[in-house]
Design an enzyme around this catalytic site. Structure first.
Site, PDB file in Angstrom:
ATOM      1  NE  ARG A 147      39.542  39.049  37.163  1.00 40.91           N
ATOM      2  CZ  ARG A 147      38.618  40.130  36.397  1.00 40.91           C
ATOM      3  NH1 ARG A 147      37.932  40.777  37.246  1.00 40.91           N
ATOM      4  NH2 ARG A 147      39.069  40.382  35.247  1.00 40.91           N
TER       5      ARG A 147
ATOM      6  CD  GLN B 275      46.774  38.387  32.645  1.00 38.27           C
ATOM      7  OE1 GLN B 275      48.031  38.408  32.873  1.00 38.27           O
ATOM      8  NE2 GLN B 275      46.161  39.583  32.350  1.00 38.27           N
TER       9      GLN B 275
ATOM     10  CG  ASP C 225      40.122  35.299  33.837  1.00 36.36           C
ATOM     11  OD1 ASP C 225      39.026  34.857  33.925  1.00 36.36           O
ATOM     12  OD2 ASP C 225      40.515  36.420  34.158  1.00 36.36           O
TER      13      ASP C 225
ATOM     14  CB  SER D 180      39.182  37.727  31.528  1.00 41.23           C
ATOM     15  OG  SER D 180      39.185  38.131  33.065  1.00 41.23           O
TER      16      SER D 180
ATOM     17  CE1 TYR E  70      35.142  38.798  37.564  1.00 42.10           C
ATOM     18  CE2 TYR E  70      36.359  37.954  39.496  1.00 42.10           C
ATOM     19  CZ  TYR E  70      35.937  37.921  38.244  1.00 42.10           C
ATOM     20  OH  TYR E  70      36.491  36.723  37.576  1.00 42.10           O
TER      21      TYR E  70
END
Length: 380
Positions: free
Chosen positions: A122, A127, A130, A133, A228
């Site tokens: 992360r 990004q 990911d 997500s 997280y």
């Protein structure tokens, strides 16, 4: 380098690893893309769409798996699919390494290089890769639609000739990607929204979406690596439950999203809390597959307790396969392009991205948490 897109065989899985637009870009960059016949049907992409994008359609499953250098998937491989893999191949997809370490052990025994999309770091650099997500955002959106459909009330405030209808109250537990999307979607539908998360840093994000943040002070660190939420002590769990009891009782719809990778989801909404909710209220538990945040949730089913409907939907991204596949394909292709050098997959394990996602290599299990779950003391 031959890259194969396998047809998903898990029941209910309608996504596909690459969509035609992404295939066309990869083909232009020199990759040989093969797609199993019918693989895109669940997401409404036909074989002809892939052929037009430059892919080769292969009808024989054994041929597709046997002749490819890299296999791309969405769902974790079944035992039968693992048996199709051979030494030196690379498998990329969701592998659930912490939830099912035995699967990773089998991949290592096949001497397969396995890259887990759950383990993308992360960081801002990663990004666009990911996938957790991107898919969580779909789940958060769809959870609100499920709640709105099941709730015997309107979500928005309405002014009618018969009087004014008050807006529904929604309480979102967990303000990660899924929770934030649930907040935003509930607000778009006109609900009054409250949200809770054990990480105080997300307060501003919640408020920026127009929701009220329910605060609780915990005497321990609540953030794990990567941002997280981490598992907290029993004392903190009790304090959390006490803090949100009133919000749960006042809500027409509760959406829970709290999960801890590789562990059972924490129970946050207790049966005692449910008993205080108004009959007809709804709880949508996005952690149902990990045991649920709500006491009494059943994964894949609906349960009525104290007049409240507890809903435990599973694999919600698969219920929106067009956009879910588009986003996943972008995540996957970005990772693939990052790793491919001179038309060959190259893993620089000094780089945090390949180092994080690579769970098996040359017969070794590289992830320490997977090894710990299996009782293995060394990578081999």
């Amino acid at each position: 380098m031959k890259v194969a897109v396998a047809k998903e065989i898990e029941v209910g899985e309608r996504r596909i690893a690459l969509v035609p637009d992404i295939v066309a870009r990869l083909v232009k960059q020199g990759l040989n893309i093969c797609v199993e016949s019918g693989a895109g049907n669940g997401a409404f992409f036909s074989d002809s769409d892939y052929e037009a994008a430059g892919a080769t359609i292969i009808a024989d499953t054994a041929e597709l798996w046997g002749d490819s250098d890299v296999i791309l998937k969405v769902a974790p491989p079944t035992p039968e699919e693992i048996d199709r893999l051979h030494e030196g191949q690379t498998l990329i997809g969701f592998l659930n390494p912490l939830g099912d370490p035995e699967r990773i052990q089998k991949l290592a025994q096949r001497r397969v290089t396995a890259l887990s999309m759950e383990l993308i770091p992360r960081t801002s650099r990663a990004q666009s890769m990911d996938a957790l997500s991107s898919q969580a955002g779909v789940a958060g959106y769809k959870a609100v639609l499920i709640a709105a459909s099941a709730l015997p009330k309107f979500f928005p405030m309405l002014t009618t000739a018969a009087g004014t209808i008050r807006p529904a109250k929604v309480f979102v537990v967990g303000a990660g990607v899924a929770g934030l999307q649930a907040i935003a979607t509930s607000r778009r539908l006109g609900a009054v929204v409250e949200a809770f998360d054990i990480r105080p840093a997300v307060k501003e994000e919640v408020q920026s979406l127009g929701a009220k943040f329910v605060e609780v002070e915990l005497e321990e660190d609540t953030v794990a690596s990567g941002g997280y939420a981490k598992e907290i002590s029993d004392r903190s769990k009790q304090k959390t439950q006490e803090a949100i009891t009133n919000s749960v009782a006042q809500a027409d719809a509760v959406i829970t999203t709290a999960q801890v990778p590789g562990k059972r989801a924490p129970i946050i909404v207790t049966d005692a809390m449910i008993s205080q909710m108004r009959p007809g209220s709804v709880v949508v538990d996005l952690a149902a597959e990990q045991g649920g945040n709500c006491e009494g949730t059943e994964a894949g089913g609906n349960v009525v307790r104290h007049g409240v409907t507890l809903m435990g939907p599973v694999n919600l991204p698969a219920s929106m396969p067009v956009h879910s596949s588009q986003m996943y394909a972008k995540n996957l292709s970005t990772l693939l392009q990052y790793l491919v050098k001179d038309n060959a997959l190259t893993l620089d394990l000094e780089d945090d991205i390949p180092d994080s996602v690579c769970v098996t290599l040359g017969g070794d299990i590289r992830n320490s948490r997977v090894r710990e779950a299996l009782g293995v003391t060394s990578p081999a």
